[in-house]
Structures are given as structure tokens and as C-alpha cells.
Motif scaffolding. Structure first.
Motif, PDB file in Angstrom:
ATOM      1  N   LYS A  59      -5.925  18.867 -10.096  1.00 54.61           N
ATOM      2  CA  LYS A  59      -7.178  19.332 -10.702  1.00 54.61           C
ATOM      3  C   LYS A  59      -7.342  20.845 -10.735  1.00 54.61           C
ATOM      4  O   LYS A  59      -8.452  21.363 -10.586  1.00 54.61           O
ATOM      5  N   ALA A  60      -6.220  21.560 -10.943  1.00 52.47           N
ATOM      6  CA  ALA A  60      -6.322  22.989 -11.250  1.00 52.47           C
ATOM      7  C   ALA A  60      -7.160  23.103 -12.519  1.00 52.47           C
ATOM      8  O   ALA A  60      -7.104  22.229 -13.387  1.00 52.47           O
ATOM      9  N   VAL A  61      -7.940  24.181 -12.634  1.00 51.88           N
ATOM     10  CA  VAL A  61      -8.827  24.316 -13.799  1.00 51.88           C
ATOM     11  C   VAL A  61      -8.369  25.382 -14.785  1.00 51.88           C
ATOM     12  O   VAL A  61      -8.917  25.480 -15.879  1.00 51.88           O
ATOM     13  N   ALA A  62      -7.385  26.199 -14.396  1.00 51.23           N
ATOM     14  CA  ALA A  62      -6.901  27.253 -15.282  1.00 51.23           C
ATOM     15  C   ALA A  62      -5.527  27.707 -14.810  1.00 51.23           C
ATOM     16  O   ALA A  62      -5.111  27.418 -13.679  1.00 51.23           O
ATOM     17  N   LEU A  73      -4.849  23.179 -20.037  1.00 49.58           N
ATOM     18  CA  LEU A  73      -5.770  23.997 -19.246  1.00 49.58           C
ATOM     19  C   LEU A  73      -6.019  25.340 -19.922  1.00 49.58           C
ATOM     20  O   LEU A  73      -5.150  25.848 -20.635  1.00 49.58           O
ATOM     21  N   PRO A  74      -7.183  25.947 -19.665  1.00 47.77           N
ATOM     22  CA  PRO A  74      -7.370  27.324 -20.118  1.00 47.77           C
ATOM     23  C   PRO A  74      -6.267  28.196 -19.513  1.00 47.77           C
ATOM     24  O   PRO A  74      -5.950  28.077 -18.330  1.00 47.77           O
ATOM     25  N   CYS A  75      -5.661  29.030 -20.340  1.00 41.34           N
ATOM     26  CA  CYS A  75      -4.527  29.834 -19.907  1.00 41.34           C
ATOM     27  C   CYS A  75      -4.840  31.310 -20.156  1.00 41.34           C
ATOM     28  O   CYS A  75      -5.239  31.689 -21.251  1.00 41.34           O
ATOM     29  N   PHE A  76      -4.651  32.124 -19.146  1.00 39.44           N
ATOM     30  CA  PHE A  76      -4.928  33.549 -19.232  1.00 39.44           C
ATOM     31  C   PHE A  76      -3.633  34.301 -19.069  1.00 39.44           C
ATOM     32  O   PHE A  76      -2.950  34.178 -18.056  1.00 39.44           O
ATOM     33  N   LYS A  77      -3.294  35.072 -20.084  1.00 40.41           N
ATOM     34  CA  LYS A  77      -2.017  35.789 -20.078  1.00 40.41           C
ATOM     35  C   LYS A  77      -2.206  37.184 -19.499  1.00 40.41           C
ATOM     36  O   LYS A  77      -3.090  37.927 -19.905  1.00 40.41           O
TER      37      LYS A  77
END
Length: 184
Positions: A59-62, A73-77
Motif C-alpha cells: 500500500k505505498a501511495v506514491a 501510483l502517482p510518480c514523481f520524477k
């Protein structure tokens, strides 16, 4: 901490996201818990992306990454993954009162950090020490796994230590980029 609060303080490439409650960050899928940001780092022997599904299952959220990846999942580069990971870790696990004394060099880091720890404690200043042997606080040793822990482990340790010590932490620093946003 809300994701929007984190994003205001860390410069990441984000197009859109749903508001999320961020409870932690980990670069190890084994340590991911519900509400965590997972940071899959490519190492010499293994690639953190190989464990992305395990993080999703926990249950990681990002995801914070320096690569293009395919995930729901939302992904931040990030342009500088270790720096952004350290910044987020220091925001999620704050320790504002502790002053650090870093010991670096080729030989003698363990002894020097321990001597400074002992000296400050002998002067009545509750101090902790992190290094090769582990974490010393109140003359109790919690064994460690590496000379210099990564930024997430270090931020968590500092946050936990903040209420146990007065002001100082000695630690062994083994080269590389700064781990957290320390004042000099």
C-alpha cells in the motif's frame, strides 16, 4: 504530512496528483507501509524497480524516482534522487534541535566519534553517536549495519533521538553526497 505540503518544499516534476496523506518514505520494499512513498534505487547488484510490485502490495501511495516508469501510483520524477529523498525524509522525520558533529577521514572515524560522544556525556551533555558499531545513546548500543546510514535511516534515527539527548550527535561520515540538510 499532506503530499501537497511536501511538494511545496521539494522541487519535483509533477503534472497532477490526488491529495494523499504521506506517512513515511522508504527505499526498501520490505520496510514500506501503508501511506509510504517508495524510492526504487538502482544499485550495483539489484534494481529497486524489481520490488515495485511488493511496495504496491504493501500500500505505498506514491513513487519517487529518477527514471520513467510504468506504474498506477502517482510518480514523481527527480533530477537528484538522493537529495530529494533526503529532503523528504527530513520533512517527514524532523529533528530540529540536534546539532551534528561529523567525523570523516580514512582512519580513526569510529574511535574519534566515540571519544567525542564519551567526552560530551562526561561533561553532562546527553549525546548520541551513530557509526560502524551502531547507535549509542545513554551508553546503550543498538547495532547498526553500515558506517553511514542512508538519509532515510539517519532522519528516522535523529527524530527518535531528539527527545533522548540534549543537543549533540556524533557520527561517522563516509564520503559521498550530504545525507540530510545539515547546517554548517
Amino acid at each position: 504530512m499532506l503530499l501537497s505540503e511536501l511538494l511545496k518544499k521539494v522541487s519535483l516534476n509533477v503534472v497532477s496528483f490526488n491529495e494523499l496523506e504521506i506517512k513515511g518514505i522508504s527505499n526498501s520494499s520490505k520496510e514500506v507501509k501503508e501511506g509510504y512513498i517508495f524510492v526504487p534505487i538502482k544499485g550495483e547488484k539489484t534494481d529497486g524497480l524489481d520490488f515495485l510490485q511488493e511496495a504496491v502490495n504493501k500500500k505505498a501511495v506514491a513513487v519517487l524516482t529518477d527514471r520513467d516508469i510504468d506504474t498506477t501510483l502517482p510518480c514523481f520524477k527527480s533530477q537528484n534522487l538522493k537529495k530529494d529523498m533526503a529532503k523528504i525524509a527530513s520533512l517527514l522525520y524532523p529533528s530540529e534541535k540536534i546539532k551534528t558533529i561529523a567525523v570523516t577521514g580514512t582512519n580513526g572515524k569510529t574511535s574519534t566519534a566515540y571519544y567525542v560522544y564519551q567526552l560530551l556525556n562526561a561533561c553532562g551533555i546527553k549525546t548520541a553517536s551513530i557509526g560502524t558499531l551502531g547507535v549509542y545513546v545513554n551508553d546503550v548500543l543498538k547495532e547498526g549495519k553500515m558506517t553511514t546510514p542512508d538519509s532515510i535511516i539517519l532522519a528516522k534515527e535523529l527524530c527518535e533521538l531528539e527527545n533522548l539527548i540534549n543537543k549533540y550527535l556524533t557520527f561517522e561520515f563516509q564520503g559521498g553526497e550530504p545525507l540530510l540538510n545539515f547546517e554548517t
